[in-house]
Design a protein around this motif. Structure first.
Motif, PDB file in Angstrom:
ATOM      1  N   GLU A  73       8.480  -0.513   1.324  1.00  0.00           N
ATOM      2  CA  GLU A  73       8.183  -1.902   1.935  1.00  0.00           C
ATOM      3  C   GLU A  73       6.798  -2.148   2.017  1.00  0.00           C
ATOM      4  OE1 GLU A  73      10.766  -1.493   5.370  1.00  0.00           O
ATOM      5  OE2 GLU A  73      10.464  -3.596   6.069  1.00  0.00           O
ATOM      6  N   ALA A  74       6.068  -1.161   2.252  1.00  0.00           N
ATOM      7  CA  ALA A  74       4.739  -1.345   2.362  1.00  0.00           C
ATOM      8  C   ALA A  74       3.851  -0.018   1.788  1.00  0.00           C
ATOM      9  CB  ALA A  74       4.001  -2.055   3.766  1.00  0.00           C
ATOM     10  N   VAL A  75       2.538  -0.286   1.431  1.00  0.00           N
ATOM     11  CA  VAL A  75       1.694   0.968   0.968  1.00  0.00           C
ATOM     12  C   VAL A  75       0.518   0.954   1.844  1.00  0.00           C
ATOM     13  CG1 VAL A  75       0.460   1.807  -0.800  1.00  0.00           C
ATOM     14  CG2 VAL A  75       2.685   0.424  -1.194  1.00  0.00           C
ATOM     15  N   LEU A 101      -1.513   0.719  -9.173  1.00  0.00           N
ATOM     16  CA  LEU A 101      -1.263   0.358  -7.838  1.00  0.00           C
ATOM     17  C   LEU A 101      -0.730  -1.065  -7.608  1.00  0.00           C
ATOM     18  CD1 LEU A 101      -0.840   2.272  -5.245  1.00  0.00           C
ATOM     19  CD2 LEU A 101      -2.296   0.339  -4.446  1.00  0.00           C
ATOM     20  N   TYR A 102      -1.433  -1.971  -8.079  1.00  0.00           N
ATOM     21  CA  TYR A 102      -1.092  -3.598  -7.829  1.00  0.00           C
ATOM     22  C   TYR A 102      -0.182  -3.766  -8.998  1.00  0.00           C
ATOM     23  CZ  TYR A 102      -4.063  -4.072  -3.762  1.00  0.00           C
ATOM     24  OH  TYR A 102      -4.268  -4.228  -2.424  1.00  0.00           O
ATOM     25  N   VAL A 110       6.412  -5.182  -3.852  1.00  0.00           N
ATOM     26  CA  VAL A 110       6.181  -4.613  -2.588  1.00  0.00           C
ATOM     27  C   VAL A 110       5.136  -5.807  -2.093  1.00  0.00           C
ATOM     28  CG1 VAL A 110       4.714  -2.934  -1.640  1.00  0.00           C
ATOM     29  CG2 VAL A 110       6.263  -2.368  -3.320  1.00  0.00           C
ATOM     30  N   ARG A 111       5.322  -6.126  -0.847  1.00  0.00           N
ATOM     31  CA  ARG A 111       4.846  -7.502  -0.344  1.00  0.00           C
ATOM     32  C   ARG A 111       3.325  -6.956   0.462  1.00  0.00           C
ATOM     33  NH1 ARG A 111       5.944 -10.495  -3.678  1.00  0.00           N
ATOM     34  NH2 ARG A 111       4.938 -12.020  -2.433  1.00  0.00           N
ATOM     35  N   GLU A 164       0.089  -9.403  -0.453  1.00  0.00           N
ATOM     36  CA  GLU A 164      -1.014  -9.243   0.712  1.00  0.00           C
ATOM     37  C   GLU A 164      -1.602  -8.068   0.920  1.00  0.00           C
ATOM     38  OE1 GLU A 164       1.739 -10.580   4.491  1.00  0.00           O
ATOM     39  OE2 GLU A 164       0.333 -12.244   4.312  1.00  0.00           O
ATOM     40  N   THR A 165      -2.927  -8.156   0.968  1.00  0.00           N
ATOM     41  CA  THR A 165      -3.533  -6.828   1.343  1.00  0.00           C
ATOM     42  C   THR A 165      -4.555  -6.840   2.591  1.00  0.00           C
ATOM     43  OG1 THR A 165      -3.583  -6.353  -0.894  1.00  0.00           O
ATOM     44  CG2 THR A 165      -5.478  -5.379   0.526  1.00  0.00           C
TER      45      THR A 165
END
Ligand code: 15L
Length: 272
Positions: A73-75, A101-102, A110-111, A164-165
């Protein structure tokens, strides 16, 4: 006991660089916020604990990184080179690896990514200046340049693809500040947890950059533009001040490491 009273719980989180100093700390702490914590590193991760999945991977291996992001879900991306090094390892892990990764985040939908950037993106500002995330980068080495690249790449993936980051320009996260510089740059492990969890759970972050620092009296960084993340540090370097200053009573003001925010990083290398 988790530091952040979040109602949000993730099904599966990925933590890269999980065998490093901060990775090992977050490995223990992030489990409270997810059902499954997937851990990756090139170094030994030991045996899996309850609720963990171990996935060793090299960041320069595109296929391995794509598999790593499958179903997460997130990294929280701590992986890669984390000090000044020769160009080749930085190129592989921090430039090519972050691109992988991106790309994997885009393909696996993955958001959100929490990207461990570094204060060394702005290490060539002087210690008598206060810098905000809106000021131009002034990296203090190839490592800082690679983290500036990661910040730019993540901005592009937000603008183009909506991923989003939150870029965390982490200062010095250790059990205690080790020198005078760290009176400004220090962040406790509890504040590190608060910072990462706020970055994971703030409802809207877009592309944000903030400094990872404690509630220190001396500070060179202004996080005002990132107040929407909701990070409120609670630990200060001040209780350590007397001991730290006594250990170094006469700092050498002609030494670039004393003048610039990056400290010794401003004079590390070249390596050939
Ligand atoms: C960093 O970026 C390094 O990863 C860490 O080891 C510390 O040296 C820290 O910066 C610092 O600036 O103290």
């Amino acid at each position: 006991m988790p530091c952040h009273p979040t109602p949000l719980r993730f099904s599966r989180l990925l933590l890269t660089g999980a065998a490093g100093g901060l990775g090992a700390e977050l490995r223990t702490r992030l489990k409270a916020y997810c059902d499954v914590l997937r851990l990756s590193d090139i170094a030994d991760l030991g045996a899996p604990r309850a609720g963990e999945e171990l996935r060793p991977a090299r960041l320069e291996d595109a296929a391995a990184v794509h598999a790593l992001l499958d179903g997460v879900e997130a990294v929280v991306h701590l992986g890669g080179v984390s000090t000044e090094q020769p160009w080749e390892p930085i190129l592989q892990a921090n430039i090519i690896g972050v691109y992988h990764l991106y790309e994997a985040a885009r393909k696996q939908a993955v958001r959100r990514v929490v990207f461990a950037s570094s204060n060394h993106v702005t290490g060539f500002y002087r210690q008598d200046e206060v810098v905000s995330p809106r000021d131009p980068a002034r990296p203090d080495g190839l490592y800082g340049v690679s983290k500036a690249f990661g910040e730019d790449l993540s901005r592009f993936y937000f603008d183009r693809y909506g991923i989003e980051t939150v870029c965390l320009r982490i200062g010095s996260s250790f059990p205690a500040p080790r020198n005078r510089r760290m009176l400004a740059t220090w962040m406790s492990y509890d504040d590190l947890e608060r910072l990462v969890v706020a970055s994971l759970t703030a409802p809207v972050v877009g592309h944000s950059i903030l400094y990872g620092m404690g509630d220190n009296t001396t500070t060179w960084w202004d996080n005002t533009p990132a107040r929407h993340i909701g990070y409120r540090p609670q630990d200060s370097s001040e209780p350590f001040r007397a001991q730290v200053e006594a250990a170094d009573p006469h700092p050498d003001l002609t030494d670039p490491a004393t003048l610039y925010q990056g400290g010794p990083f401003v004079r590390t290398g070249p390596f050939e």
